[in-house]
Write an enzyme that holds these catalytic residues in place. Structure first.
Site, mmCIF file in Angstrom:
data_model
loop_
_atom_site.group_PDB
_atom_site.id
_atom_site.type_symbol
_atom_site.label_atom_id
_atom_site.label_comp_id
_atom_site.label_asym_id
_atom_site.label_seq_id
_atom_site.Cartn_x
_atom_site.Cartn_y
_atom_site.Cartn_z
ATOM 1 N N ASN A 7 0.857 -1.200 0.000
ATOM 2 C CA ASN A 7 0.000 0.000 0.000
ATOM 3 C C ASN A 7 0.892 1.249 0.000
ATOM 4 O OD1 ASN A 7 -1.442 2.267 1.108
ATOM 5 N ND2 ASN A 7 -3.079 0.876 1.665
ATOM 6 N N HIS A 10 0.861 6.242 1.892
ATOM 7 C CA HIS A 10 1.623 7.216 2.688
ATOM 8 C C HIS A 10 2.732 7.920 1.922
ATOM 9 C CE1 HIS A 10 -0.982 6.773 5.855
ATOM 10 N NE2 HIS A 10 -0.601 5.590 6.270
ATOM 11 N N HIS A 43 -5.831 3.517 -1.402
ATOM 12 C CA HIS A 43 -7.166 3.763 -0.861
ATOM 13 C C HIS A 43 -7.576 5.168 -1.288
ATOM 14 C CE1 HIS A 43 -9.875 3.689 3.023
ATOM 15 N NE2 HIS A 43 -10.534 4.067 1.951
ATOM 16 N N ARG A 45 -9.724 7.709 -0.573
ATOM 17 C CA ARG A 45 -10.656 8.065 0.508
ATOM 18 C C ARG A 45 -11.597 9.174 0.043
ATOM 19 N NH1 ARG A 45 -8.798 5.976 5.680
ATOM 20 N NH2 ARG A 45 -10.548 7.137 6.517
ATOM 21 N N ARG A 49 -7.468 12.595 1.310
ATOM 22 C CA ARG A 49 -6.367 13.120 2.135
ATOM 23 C C ARG A 49 -4.993 12.687 1.633
ATOM 24 N NH1 ARG A 49 -7.252 9.590 7.608
ATOM 25 N NH2 ARG A 49 -9.352 10.403 7.414
ATOM 26 N N GLU A 69 -8.605 0.062 -2.579
ATOM 27 C CA GLU A 69 -9.408 0.025 -1.347
ATOM 28 C C GLU A 69 -10.446 1.123 -1.449
ATOM 29 O OE1 GLU A 69 -7.280 0.498 2.274
ATOM 30 O OE2 GLU A 69 -6.032 -1.232 1.865
ATOM 31 N N THR A 100 -8.148 2.777 8.517
ATOM 32 C CA THR A 100 -9.374 1.971 8.591
ATOM 33 C C THR A 100 -9.472 1.305 9.967
ATOM 34 O OG1 THR A 100 -8.890 1.471 6.285
ATOM 35 C CG2 THR A 100 -10.717 0.280 7.307
ATOM 36 N N GLU A 150 -10.524 -10.179 3.117
ATOM 37 C CA GLU A 150 -9.251 -9.806 3.739
ATOM 38 C C GLU A 150 -9.500 -9.754 5.237
ATOM 39 O OE1 GLU A 150 -7.235 -6.309 2.268
ATOM 40 O OE2 GLU A 150 -6.099 -6.108 4.126
ATOM 41 N N HIS A 190 -3.368 -5.184 7.888
ATOM 42 C CA HIS A 190 -3.553 -4.072 8.808
ATOM 43 C C HIS A 190 -2.655 -4.238 10.029
ATOM 44 C CE1 HIS A 190 -5.260 -0.528 10.539
ATOM 45 N NE2 HIS A 190 -5.868 -0.331 9.392
HETATM 46 N N1 PXP Z 1 -5.674 -3.642 4.352
HETATM 47 C C1 PXP Z 1 -6.654 -2.712 4.445
HETATM 48 C C2 PXP Z 1 -8.031 -3.099 4.039
HETATM 49 C C3 PXP Z 1 -6.376 -1.403 4.895
HETATM 50 O O1 PXP Z 1 -7.364 -0.498 4.991
HETATM 51 C C4 PXP Z 1 -5.044 -1.068 5.208
HETATM 52 C C5 PXP Z 1 -4.716 0.345 5.584
HETATM 53 O O2 PXP Z 1 -4.856 1.191 4.493
HETATM 54 C C6 PXP Z 1 -4.057 -2.063 5.075
HETATM 55 C C7 PXP Z 1 -4.400 -3.353 4.670
HETATM 56 C C8 PXP Z 1 -2.627 -1.783 5.372
HETATM 57 O O3 PXP Z 1 -2.505 -1.506 6.733
HETATM 58 P P1 PXP Z 1 -1.131 -0.933 7.284
HETATM 59 O O4 PXP Z 1 -0.923 0.392 6.650
HETATM 60 O O5 PXP Z 1 -1.337 -0.866 8.752
HETATM 61 O O6 PXP Z 1 -0.073 -1.919 6.866
#
Ligand code: PXP
Length: 240
Positions: A7, A10, A43, A45, A49, A69, A100, A150, A190
């Site tokens: 992901n 960030h 994602h 959003r 953001r 996402e 999330t 997931e 997550h």
């Molecule tokens: N899976 C989902 C569905 C999420 O919403 C997120 C956060 O965007 C992640 C995985 C990744 O989580 P993390 O950034 O804590 O690794």
């Protein structure tokens, strides 16, 4: 072998902090792919953001496998149906949250989620539901027509004691086994970090791990020396 989805939200968070062109999530996505990532996750959003609409459009064209996402809202559903990512992961979304929180309540929103799944699948998009590792939610997920779930690993990641961690791991294993038995593909994510990922990766039913924050955090540290050296080189060259 378990697949890894990275992901890159960030990277966009840092860019948006200055409304600058850099760092570019697309560039980060290419590097992640080069290193072996199986998919790139973003994602989009509702409050935009971090990831912007144009990021999703460009990533769709350029990366090997895009997992979007998204919240189950009309606006985002329309965008997803137009852009057609390889995969869409439906997540709950609250405006004030930092990330999330908790999984989708599939049992309580069966009709709404099933409708969204149908619309996305019609466009050829694989649909995954982000749920807590709870057997009721797994069972309800099969009724929506989604091909994947997931499992939310946040409680496992945040558990402080060994006893609580073990308990959460058991919940995740059970949910993964049940989901697979019911014909769903299983992924998890997550809060996963370099310290806590290996026990989750050992659960044989889990075929994909989705990780963001901790990889981006590590990337900043791994790259810091190189970045400073490059800048020093330029300064010295100019002065000399
Ligand atoms: N899976 C989902 C569905 C999420 O919403 C997120 C956060 O965007 C992640 C995985 C990744 O989580 P993390 O950034 O804590 O690794």
């Amino acid at each position: 072998m378990v697949r890894l989805g990275v992901n890159v939200d960030h990277v966009a968070t840092v860019r948006q902090a200055r409304r600058a062109p850099e760092p570019d999530p697309l560039e980060a996505a290419f590097l992640a792919q080069e290193a072996g990532a199986d998919s790139i996750i973003v994602h989009l959003r509702e409050d935009r953001r971090h990831i912007q609409d144009r990021d999703v459009k460009v990533l769709r064209k350029k990366v090997k496998r895009l997992n979007l996402e998204m919240a189950v809202t009309e606006e985002i559903l329309k965008i997803a149906c137009k852009i057609r990512p390889d995969q869409a992961t439906l997540v709950p979304e609250k405006r004030q949250e930092l990330t999330t929180e908790g999984g989708l309540d599939v049992t309580g929103n069966l009709k709404k989620i099933s409708k969204a799944v149908k619309r996305l699948r019609k466009k050829g998009i694989i649909v995954s539901l982000f749920i807590d590792p709870n057997l009721k939610q797994v069972k309800a997920s099969t009724k929506t027509g989604a091909q994947m779930v997931e499992l939310h690993t946040g409680c496992y990641a945040e558990a402080k004691s060994k006893k609580k961690k073990d308990k959460e791991l058991t919940r995740i294993s059970r949910a993964a086994r049940e989901a697979k038995r019911l014909g769903l593909e299983v992924s998890a994510g997550h809060g996963l970090t370099y310290r806590n990922v290996s026990r989750i990766a050992k659960i044989s039913e889990i075929e994909e791990l989705n990780i963001g924050h901790n990889i981006i955090a590590r990337a900043v540290m791994v790259g810091m020396k190189e970045a400073v050296k490059e800048m020093l080189d330029l300064i010295e060259r100019r002065m000399g």
